[in-house]
Enzyme design. Structure first.
Site, PDB file in Angstrom:
ATOM      1  N   LYS A  64       0.939  -1.170   0.059  1.00  0.00           N
ATOM      2  CA  LYS A  64       0.170  -0.134  -0.053  1.00  0.00           C
ATOM      3  C   LYS A  64       0.826   1.152  -0.068  1.00  0.00           C
ATOM      4  CE  LYS A  64      -2.801   1.329   3.517  1.00  0.00           C
ATOM      5  NZ  LYS A  64      -3.852   1.560   4.456  1.00  0.00           N
TER       6      LYS A  64
HETATM    7  C1  R5P Z   1      -3.571   4.299   8.707  1.00  0.00           C
HETATM    8  O1  R5P Z   1      -2.315   4.279   8.987  1.00  0.00           O
HETATM    9  C2  R5P Z   1      -4.224   3.138   8.124  1.00  0.00           C
HETATM   10  O2  R5P Z   1      -3.240   2.277   7.728  1.00  0.00           O
HETATM   11  C3  R5P Z   1      -5.000   3.352   7.030  1.00  0.00           C
HETATM   12  O3  R5P Z   1      -5.822   2.188   6.759  1.00  0.00           O
HETATM   13  C4  R5P Z   1      -4.638   3.908   5.765  1.00  0.00           C
HETATM   14  O4  R5P Z   1      -3.969   5.070   5.856  1.00  0.00           O
HETATM   15  C5  R5P Z   1      -5.738   4.292   5.032  1.00  0.00           C
HETATM   16  O5  R5P Z   1      -6.749   5.079   5.172  1.00  0.00           O
HETATM   17  P1  R5P Z   1      -6.786   6.533   4.583  1.00  0.00           P
HETATM   18  O6  R5P Z   1      -7.550   6.522   3.346  1.00  0.00           O
HETATM   19  O7  R5P Z   1      -7.878   7.159   5.553  1.00  0.00           O
HETATM   20  O8  R5P Z   1      -5.538   7.139   4.770  1.00  0.00           O
END
Ligand code: R5P
Length: 293
Positions: free
Chosen positions: A203
């Site tokens: 990710k």
């Molecule tokens: C944050 O550290 C988490 O891993 C979230 O799952 C990730 O950042 C995705 O969430 P967002 O779209 O709010 O950034």
């Protein structure tokens, strides 16, 4: 006793039809074991090759984040529109119906809060717990260039080793510190290091310049995080650009659950990720569903 009278007289071995050996639909994943592939196929849709992960694990270091104060009320009605849920074991056990058919990506690292050094994470879940919870992947934060860079990388390699033992993939989440540059050069470095050291998928954040070089130089699939809340059309454009430039989906949180109409937004994101809709067409879907609701 078995009925011998009705047994078919001859067998058919189809000796002239070669057995098909199919490849696996996800890039870089063909040499994985069957269980690992099967779990990945529950995260990524085998038809589109992509996934819409709904991320609501923010509480593991941020507490009751805006939009996640009451997950039973705000998130549970959205579950049906997601392919995969990314969350902590605490929320999974306490609030998510065990009858769900959605695949689970379990937050498996943690330790520090927003009040301290975030890169100082450890592995926060036993592999037995992941097996018990029937998860399809474990997620670990990796802080390339961060204060505890090596520690976070070792967390990841440890999870990869444990997961490989039982067929559970590891999602490496490339975390960016407050003062660090977010550009293609950084994400090429971060994603490639994680992939080389065994992460099954990655990710990362989307960047406007050169994102296609991040996806093309990473040998395994990449999904993008949503990041801070932005206007719905802008978020849909970001998702669309990422898919067009080689991402295999989104792992989106705040841009969904902080939207004025979260269910409509999640369905609009699906249209971009799975159906290849333009951001403008997906925005129309969003507006229509929002007004209907
Ligand atoms: C944050 O550290 C988490 O891993 C979230 O799952 C990730 O950042 C995705 O969430 P967002 O779209 O709010 O950034």
């Amino acid at each position: 006793m078995a009925d011998l009278d009705d047994v078919k007289p001859s067998k058919e071995f189809y000796a002239d039809v070669p057995q098909e050996t199919e490849g696996f639909f996800l890039k870089g994943c063909n040499s994985l074991d069957w269980g690992m592939k099967n779990r990945l196929a529950r995260i990524f849709n085998p038809k589109s090759g992509n996934t819409v992960m709904l991320a609501f694990d923010h509480g593991y270091f941020m507490g009751a984040t805006t939009g996640l104060e009451r997950i039973d009320i705000t998130i549970n009605p959205l579950l049906e529109y997601a392919d995969t849920l990314m969350l902590t074991r605490g929320i999974l056990r306490s609030l998510i119906p065990a009858g769900t058919e959605k695949s689970i990506v379990l937050r498996a690292s943690g330790g520090p809060s927003i009040l301290s050094e975030l890169s100082n994470e450890g592995i926060a879940v036993d592999i037995e717990e992941s097996i018990r919870l029937n998860v399809c992947a474990m997620a670990v934060q990796v802080f390339i260039g961060g204060e505890y860079e090596k520690q976070s990388i070792m967390n990841m390699t440890k999870l990869v080793d444990l997961g490989n033992r039982y067929g559970i993939p590891t999602l490496a989440v490339t975390a960016v510190g407050k003062d660090m540059v977010r550009d293609a050069k950084y994400f090429r470095l971060a994603t490639r290091i994680c992939a080389e050291l065994g992460a099954h998928y990655l990710k990362t954040y989307y960047v406007d310049e050169g994102f296609e070089t991040v996806t093309s130089s990473c040998p395994v699939p990449i999904v993008i995080a949503g990041g801070k809340k932005r206007p719905e059309l802008a978020a849909l454009k970001m998702a669309s650009n990422a898919i067009q430039q080689g991402a295999n989906g989104v792992d989106m949180g705040r841009n969904i659950f902080q939207s004025d109409a979260p269910a409509a937004m999640l369905q609009a994101v699906r249209a971009v990720v799975h159906d290849g809709e333009t951001p403008e067409a997906a925005f129309e879907i969003y507006e229509t569903l929002k007004n209907e609701a």
